[in-house]
Motif scaffolding. Structure first.
Motif, mmCIF file in Angstrom:
data_model
loop_
_atom_site.group_PDB
_atom_site.id
_atom_site.type_symbol
_atom_site.label_atom_id
_atom_site.label_comp_id
_atom_site.label_asym_id
_atom_site.label_seq_id
_atom_site.Cartn_x
_atom_site.Cartn_y
_atom_site.Cartn_z
ATOM 1 N N GLY A 196 -5.473 17.433 1.515
ATOM 2 C CA GLY A 196 -4.330 17.130 0.538
ATOM 3 C C GLY A 196 -4.779 17.631 -0.991
ATOM 4 O O GLY A 196 -5.824 18.206 -1.020
ATOM 5 N N ASN A 197 -4.064 17.334 -1.832
ATOM 6 C CA ASN A 197 -4.102 17.713 -3.107
ATOM 7 C C ASN A 197 -5.277 16.779 -3.707
ATOM 8 O O ASN A 197 -5.371 15.608 -3.646
ATOM 9 N N MET A 198 -6.287 17.502 -4.383
ATOM 10 C CA MET A 198 -7.518 16.932 -5.031
ATOM 11 C C MET A 198 -7.410 16.859 -6.451
ATOM 12 O O MET A 198 -8.231 16.719 -7.168
ATOM 13 N N LYS A 199 -6.138 17.194 -6.817
ATOM 14 C CA LYS A 199 -5.787 16.896 -8.290
ATOM 15 C C LYS A 199 -4.678 16.103 -8.430
ATOM 16 O O LYS A 199 -3.693 16.178 -7.685
ATOM 17 N N ASN A 200 -4.770 15.002 -9.310
ATOM 18 C CA ASN A 200 -3.875 14.228 -9.490
ATOM 19 C C ASN A 200 -3.545 13.912 -11.144
ATOM 20 O O ASN A 200 -4.591 13.587 -11.691
ATOM 21 N N ASN A 201 -2.389 13.849 -11.452
ATOM 22 C CA ASN A 201 -2.176 13.413 -12.734
ATOM 23 C C ASN A 201 -1.368 12.102 -12.862
ATOM 24 O O ASN A 201 0.056 12.212 -12.539
ATOM 25 N N ILE A 202 -1.741 10.936 -13.523
ATOM 26 C CA ILE A 202 -0.774 9.630 -13.367
ATOM 27 C C ILE A 202 -0.683 9.279 -14.815
ATOM 28 O O ILE A 202 -0.387 8.148 -15.028
ATOM 29 N N VAL A 203 -0.617 10.205 -15.834
ATOM 30 C CA VAL A 203 -0.687 10.166 -17.099
ATOM 31 C C VAL A 203 0.641 9.104 -17.419
ATOM 32 O O VAL A 203 0.904 8.193 -18.365
ATOM 33 N N SER A 204 1.807 9.815 -16.540
ATOM 34 C CA SER A 204 3.253 9.000 -16.989
ATOM 35 C C SER A 204 3.485 7.982 -16.449
ATOM 36 O O SER A 204 4.575 7.211 -16.592
ATOM 37 N N LEU A 205 2.692 7.300 -15.781
ATOM 38 C CA LEU A 205 2.916 6.159 -14.727
ATOM 39 C C LEU A 205 2.596 4.935 -15.678
ATOM 40 O O LEU A 205 1.835 5.074 -16.354
ATOM 41 N N LYS A 206 3.622 3.979 -15.509
ATOM 42 C CA LYS A 206 3.377 2.702 -16.378
ATOM 43 C C LYS A 206 3.785 1.362 -15.355
ATOM 44 O O LYS A 206 5.027 1.596 -15.017
ATOM 45 N N PRO A 207 3.044 0.588 -15.375
ATOM 46 C CA PRO A 207 3.461 -0.562 -14.361
ATOM 47 C C PRO A 207 4.530 -1.364 -15.066
ATOM 48 O O PRO A 207 4.222 -1.584 -16.246
ATOM 49 N N PRO A 234 -9.333 2.910 -4.921
ATOM 50 C CA PRO A 234 -10.008 4.128 -5.450
ATOM 51 C C PRO A 234 -9.119 5.342 -5.660
ATOM 52 O O PRO A 234 -8.175 5.379 -4.677
ATOM 53 N N MET A 235 -9.519 5.925 -6.637
ATOM 54 C CA MET A 235 -8.964 7.331 -6.331
ATOM 55 C C MET A 235 -10.098 8.418 -6.784
ATOM 56 O O MET A 235 -11.082 7.951 -7.449
ATOM 57 N N CYS A 236 -9.935 9.672 -6.652
ATOM 58 C CA CYS A 236 -10.880 10.487 -6.685
ATOM 59 C C CYS A 236 -11.355 11.042 -8.310
ATOM 60 O O CYS A 236 -10.648 10.454 -9.281
ATOM 61 N N GLU A 237 -12.467 11.627 -8.379
ATOM 62 C CA GLU A 237 -12.889 11.701 -9.648
ATOM 63 C C GLU A 237 -12.101 12.765 -10.445
ATOM 64 O O GLU A 237 -12.366 12.927 -11.769
ATOM 65 N N ASN A 238 -11.012 13.495 -9.945
ATOM 66 C CA ASN A 238 -10.206 14.467 -10.916
ATOM 67 C C ASN A 238 -8.893 13.842 -11.394
ATOM 68 O O ASN A 238 -8.275 14.577 -11.892
ATOM 69 N N VAL A 239 -8.773 12.756 -11.113
ATOM 70 C CA VAL A 239 -7.464 12.020 -11.752
ATOM 71 C C VAL A 239 -7.489 12.013 -13.081
ATOM 72 O O VAL A 239 -8.146 11.713 -13.917
ATOM 73 N N VAL A 240 -6.197 12.428 -13.707
ATOM 74 C CA VAL A 240 -5.907 12.630 -14.958
ATOM 75 C C VAL A 240 -5.143 11.200 -15.295
ATOM 76 O O VAL A 240 -4.236 11.139 -14.562
ATOM 77 N N GLY A 241 -5.450 10.405 -16.382
ATOM 78 C CA GLY A 241 -4.579 9.349 -16.559
ATOM 79 C C GLY A 241 -5.303 7.939 -15.849
ATOM 80 O O GLY A 241 -4.499 7.130 -15.618
ATOM 81 N N MET A 242 -6.526 7.867 -15.715
ATOM 82 C CA MET A 242 -7.135 6.829 -15.011
ATOM 83 C C MET A 242 -7.014 5.339 -15.950
ATOM 84 O O MET A 242 -7.195 4.417 -15.424
ATOM 85 N N ASN A 243 -6.409 5.507 -17.210
ATOM 86 C CA ASN A 243 -6.307 4.136 -17.920
ATOM 87 C C ASN A 243 -4.999 3.559 -17.485
ATOM 88 O O ASN A 243 -4.775 2.448 -17.811
#
Length: 304
Positions: A196-207, A234-243
């Protein structure tokens, strides 16, 4: 004109009768089947006893190795459903309680799905064959925009969600053809090779500050003396937006943050889903922290 109206009326009445008949037949088949998926298995069962029930999306389904719990003497089933949201996890737990399941612990994968209160049609549609037979399901769907169509128009739900509950699935239900969903105590292992996709961007996500379905799951556990364990996986080390996970921790301090327990890409099949090796590493940590061998009951662990 009079003959035309009469003919049209007869066709309309015939169509309604056929729709009612087909609705009855399809529903009758689903009411007799329990070996195709996790939802029909729960709906058509009762009085089950479990030490651990696992709920959530694919990040539950692929991350918690049920057999490892069983090897520790804990009767466990992974009811995580790929593509599912908290809408479906909440309803599935409600059905378990309605069917007098005795559950000691519920582990809920609660992270990315805290961003919405939407239903996932691919999963939620599998509850619809029982819409007229279950007050719990009816009430859960009652606030949905299309509820009146689903509930009052015969056979409409089977047509709208044909890929999920239509003629093909009904036929397999009728002949009791099993699937892999109930194998391995509900756990679905992903291959070690990345698919699957080994790059992920979750910057826009907000709980959401108050997710209705998360709060309902928590309340159900409280009312039924079930130990509630909410976990971020867990999520992989390539994720952007881990905050994002820090935002979850701030909004829901009781959720245990395990997003960094496994991070190396080699342990992932895609950026949001660990492979079998990673899942076993993660599950071992969960067992160590919450179900230590010397403890007769699950350990209540402080959130990180």
């Amino acid at each position: 004109m009079k003959k035309f109206l009469l003919f049209t009326s007869k066709i309309l009445v015939l169509a309604i009768v056929i729709a009612i008949l087909l609705d009855f037949i399809y529903t009758a088949v689903y009411l007799q089947s329990s070996n195709r998926g996790k939802i029909d298995q729960v709906y058509n069962s009762e009085n089950e006893n479990y030490d651990v029930i696992i709920l959530g999306s694919s990040r539950a389904n692929n991350h918690f190795v049920s057999q490892m719990f069983k090897d520790k003497g804990l009767k466990t089933f992974n009811y995580g459903m790929s593509g599912g949201h908290l809408f479906e996890a909440d309803l599935l737990l409600k059905l378990m309680i309605e069917r007098h399941y005795k559950i000691k612990n519920v582990i809920l994968e609660a992270d990315l799905n805290l961003t919405n209160e939407h239903r996932a049609d691919g999963i939620s549609s599998k509850f619809l064959p029982y819409l007229h037979n279950s007050k719990i399901i009816k009430e859960h769907f009652s606030t949905e925009e299309d509820f009146n169509y689903l509930y009052y128009i015969p056979f409409y739900r089977y047509i709208k969600f044909d890929p999920q509950i239509g003629v093909r699935e009904m036929f397999f239900q009728a002949i009791h053809k099993g699937t892999s969903h109930l194998q391995n105590l509900g756990y679905h292992a992903l291959k070690d090779g990345k698919t699957g996709n080994m790059k992920n961007n979750i910057v826009s996500l907000k709980p959401l500050n108050h997710n209705k379905y998360y709060e309902e799951i928590k309340q159900i556990c409280k009312e039924n003396n079930i130990n509630f364990i909410a976990i971020m996986t867990p999520m992989c080390e390539n994720v952007v937006g881990m905050n994002y996970f820090e935002k979850v921790q701030k909004a829901y301090p009781e959720i245990h943050n395990y997003e960094n327990v496994v991070i190396e890409n080699k342990y992932f099949s895609s950026c949001g889903h660990m492979n079998d090796i990673g899942a076993k590493m993660f599950t071992a940590r969960i067992l160590k922290d919450f179900f230590p061998p010397s403890s007769p009951s699950p350990k209540v662990r402080e959130s990180k």
